[in-house]
Design a protein around this motif. Structure first.
Motif, short mmCIF file in Angstrom:
data_model
loop_
_atom_site.label_atom_id
_atom_site.label_comp_id
_atom_site.label_asym_id
_atom_site.label_seq_id
_atom_site.Cartn_x
_atom_site.Cartn_y
_atom_site.Cartn_z
N ILE A 116 46.00 37.10 39.82
CA ILE A 116 45.73 36.95 38.46
C ILE A 116 46.84 36.88 37.43
N GLN A 117 47.73 37.94 37.66
CA GLN A 117 48.94 37.99 36.68
C GLN A 117 49.89 36.92 36.83
N ASN A 118 49.78 36.14 38.13
CA ASN A 118 50.95 35.08 38.30
C ASN A 118 50.24 33.79 37.87
N ALA A 119 48.99 33.78 38.06
CA ALA A 119 48.17 32.55 37.81
C ALA A 119 48.01 32.19 36.31
N THR A 120 48.14 33.42 35.65
CA THR A 120 47.80 33.46 34.08
C THR A 120 49.15 33.39 33.33
N ASN A 121 50.08 33.26 34.15
CA ASN A 121 51.82 33.37 33.55
C ASN A 121 51.84 34.68 32.85
N GLY A 122 51.11 35.59 33.40
CA GLY A 122 51.49 36.88 32.71
C GLY A 122 50.66 37.19 31.52
N LYS A 123 49.83 36.44 31.25
CA LYS A 123 48.96 36.56 30.11
C LYS A 123 47.81 37.86 30.20
N VAL A 124 47.65 38.01 31.58
CA VAL A 124 46.57 39.00 31.98
C VAL A 124 47.23 39.81 32.99
N TYR A 125 47.12 41.21 32.57
CA TYR A 125 47.77 42.35 33.27
C TYR A 125 46.54 42.92 33.91
N VAL A 126 46.73 43.23 35.01
CA VAL A 126 45.46 43.85 36.04
C VAL A 126 45.83 45.25 36.14
N LYS A 127 45.05 46.22 35.81
CA LYS A 127 45.18 47.57 35.83
C LYS A 127 44.25 47.89 36.97
N LEU A 128 44.87 48.53 38.12
CA LEU A 128 43.91 48.93 39.02
C LEU A 128 43.46 50.20 38.97
N ALA A 129 42.02 50.27 39.56
CA ALA A 129 41.43 51.72 39.72
C ALA A 129 40.64 51.60 40.96
N PRO A 130 41.45 51.93 42.12
CA PRO A 130 40.97 51.88 43.46
C PRO A 130 40.37 53.23 43.97
N GLY A 131 39.91 53.08 44.92
CA GLY A 131 39.25 54.62 45.77
C GLY A 131 38.15 54.91 45.20
N GLY A 132 37.38 54.24 44.55
CA GLY A 132 36.33 54.85 43.89
C GLY A 132 36.44 55.73 42.53
N GLN A 133 37.66 55.69 41.98
CA GLN A 133 38.02 56.33 40.62
C GLN A 133 36.85 56.14 39.76
N LEU A 134 36.37 55.26 39.70
CA LEU A 134 35.42 54.74 38.53
C LEU A 134 33.95 54.41 38.98
N GLY A 135 33.72 54.94 40.48
CA GLY A 135 32.44 54.83 40.98
C GLY A 135 32.61 53.85 42.02
N ALA A 136 31.35 53.42 42.70
CA ALA A 136 31.26 52.62 43.90
C ALA A 136 29.93 51.79 43.72
N GLY A 137 29.89 50.73 44.33
CA GLY A 137 28.54 49.92 44.46
C GLY A 137 27.79 49.66 43.32
N GLY A 138 26.52 50.01 43.09
CA GLY A 138 25.55 49.60 41.95
C GLY A 138 26.44 50.21 40.74
N ALA A 139 27.01 51.46 40.91
CA ALA A 139 27.50 51.90 39.51
C ALA A 139 28.76 51.18 38.85
N LEU A 140 29.63 50.46 39.90
CA LEU A 140 30.42 49.43 39.41
C LEU A 140 30.06 48.34 38.88
N ALA A 141 28.73 47.76 39.55
CA ALA A 141 28.12 46.57 38.99
C ALA A 141 27.68 46.69 37.73
N GLN A 142 27.01 47.74 37.44
CA GLN A 142 26.72 48.42 36.11
C GLN A 142 27.76 48.50 34.98
N ALA A 143 28.76 48.99 35.38
CA ALA A 143 29.96 49.12 34.45
C ALA A 143 30.70 47.80 34.11
N VAL A 144 30.74 46.58 34.87
CA VAL A 144 31.01 45.34 34.76
C VAL A 144 30.00 44.69 33.70
N GLN A 145 28.74 44.84 34.01
CA GLN A 145 27.61 44.35 33.15
C GLN A 145 27.72 45.14 31.62
#
Length: 381
Positions: free
Chosen positions: A86-115
């Motif tokens: 994403i960072q490369n294909a947008t020529n650096g216009k988007v920076y992606v901040k990772l939150a792996p390992g369930g830091q912000l939840g998992a499954g349905g909780a993540l879907a809801q956070a996106v919605q």
């Protein structure tokens, strides 16, 4: 030698904590994934690069998953690749901040956070999309798209994009890319017998999630479906509350089942599939060139994911085999027995077809799409 190893581990831990403590968690995980934490200089250089990328970006995308970064070795979730693409294909216009390992939840909780727009992008199972777009639950219909190739054909098809994507988008999501992991398997607890035919499931207490379709399928093939929450499943298998379960091989390894299983059979009934979804309103607010870059990044990561499937499976199988798990692949005739007992062609599934696809005509279109080779090839177990 042991002292050297301990010293290296301490240095890596110190560098990780140093980066994370200064607010550079993404830099810490990127450095860790690149094997750079052993060197303070390399870790600092990574932190500097990440800081510069974030400062130069016009947009920050928080990308959350339930999986630690190293999981892609056996469960090809590809989060670090997606960030980079994403960072490369947008020529650096988007920076992606990772939150792996369930830091912000998992499954349905993540879907809801996106919605709700709390985060911009997340990984979750397709089943977690079902509450927002019920047609997605078609993937749980046995033998409809259980093999990797049929699943890939289906979600990449014009029929899926025209029938299902509008429903996903009406709930505030944009599907960025679908992640192939592998089909679900039949995995039996230690002390249990191998399962080759549906008859071998007679009386077996089979752990199932909340899906009505999966519960019906395992009942049709002779098992005793036993709903158990995912978090309680390892102890249920250990204690004999359930005798068997059905995640993919990669998931069995990642979630620590290797020491409590005896047999795994590749029945290829239902995919264990994931998706990266984005908040649609956020995506639509981006300039056209940035949108195109993100979509291109999704396509690139799809190709990487599909190429990774066989090596991830092989690694998981190798590790499970070391723990004494035996694997069983089925012949076409043996697979035919499973399809005959519980496959989607049976009238028992007609109600689901109409309910989820909207009509039998729509279902037929999606069925044709699943059986038509698309742009992507993927290996099947």
């Amino acid at each position: 030698m042991d002292r050297e190893r301990l010293g290296l581990a301490s240095e890596e831990r110190r560098n990780f904590l140093r980066l994370a403590g200064t607010g550079s968690f993404t830099a810490a995980v990127v450095a860790g994934a690149g094997g750079l934490l052993w060197s303070s200089e390399a870790a600092a250089q990574t932190a500097k690069e990440e800081k510069e990328r974030e400062a130069a970006a016009d947009h920050v995308m928080t990308l959350a998953t339930a999986y630690v970064l190293g999981a892609s070795r056996s469960y090809p979730i590809m989060q670090l690749d997606l960030k980079e693409n994403i960072q490369n294909a947008t020529n650096g216009k988007v920076y992606v901040k990772l939150a792996p390992g369930g830091q912000l939840g998992a499954g349905g909780a993540l879907a809801q956070a996106v919605q709700t727009g709390t985060i911009q992008c997340a990984q979750h199972s397709l089943s977690n999309f079902a509450p927002y777009a019920s047609a997605v639950d078609l993937i749980n219909m046995p033998y409809f798209c259980g093999s990797n190739q049929r699943f890939t054909n289906l979600v990449g098809s014009d029929a899926w994009k025209s029938e299902v994507h509008p429903k996903i988008e009406s709930s505030g999501f944009k599907a960025l890319f679908y992640v192939v992991i592998d089909p679900r398997v039949v995995a039996v607890r230690k002390g249990g017998n191998k399962v080759i035919t549906p008859g071998d499931l007679d009386g077996v207490k089979f752990r199932v999630p909340g899906s009505k379709m999966l519960q019906q399928y395992y009942r049709m093939v002779g098992a005793n479906p036993t709903p158990v929450a995912w978090g309680e499943t390892p102890s249920a298998i250990k204690q004999g509350v359930a005798d068997a379960l059905d995640p993919s091989v990669g998931a069995l390894f990642v979630f620590g089942f290797k020491d409590i299983l005896s047999h795994v059979t590749f029945t290829q009934a239902v995919p264990d599939s994931q998706v990266y979804s984005m908040n649609l309103e956020w995506f639509n607010s981006l300039p056209a060139d940035v949108q195109e870059g993100i979509e291109w990044a999704g396509e690139m990561t799809t190709d990487q994911n599909l190429a990774k499937v066989p090596s991830a499976r092989t690694y998981a199988m190798s590790e499970l085999s070391k723990a004494g798990v035996e694997f069983h692949s089925l012949s076409d005739d043996q697979l035919g027995e499973w399809k005959a007992a519980g496959g989607y062609q049976l009238p028992d599934w007609d109600e689901f077809k109409v309910e989820l696809a909207g009509s039998m005509d729509n279902f037929t279109k999606l069925e044709e799409a699943a059986g038509t080779m698309g742009r992507h090839y993927v290996h099947d177990a």
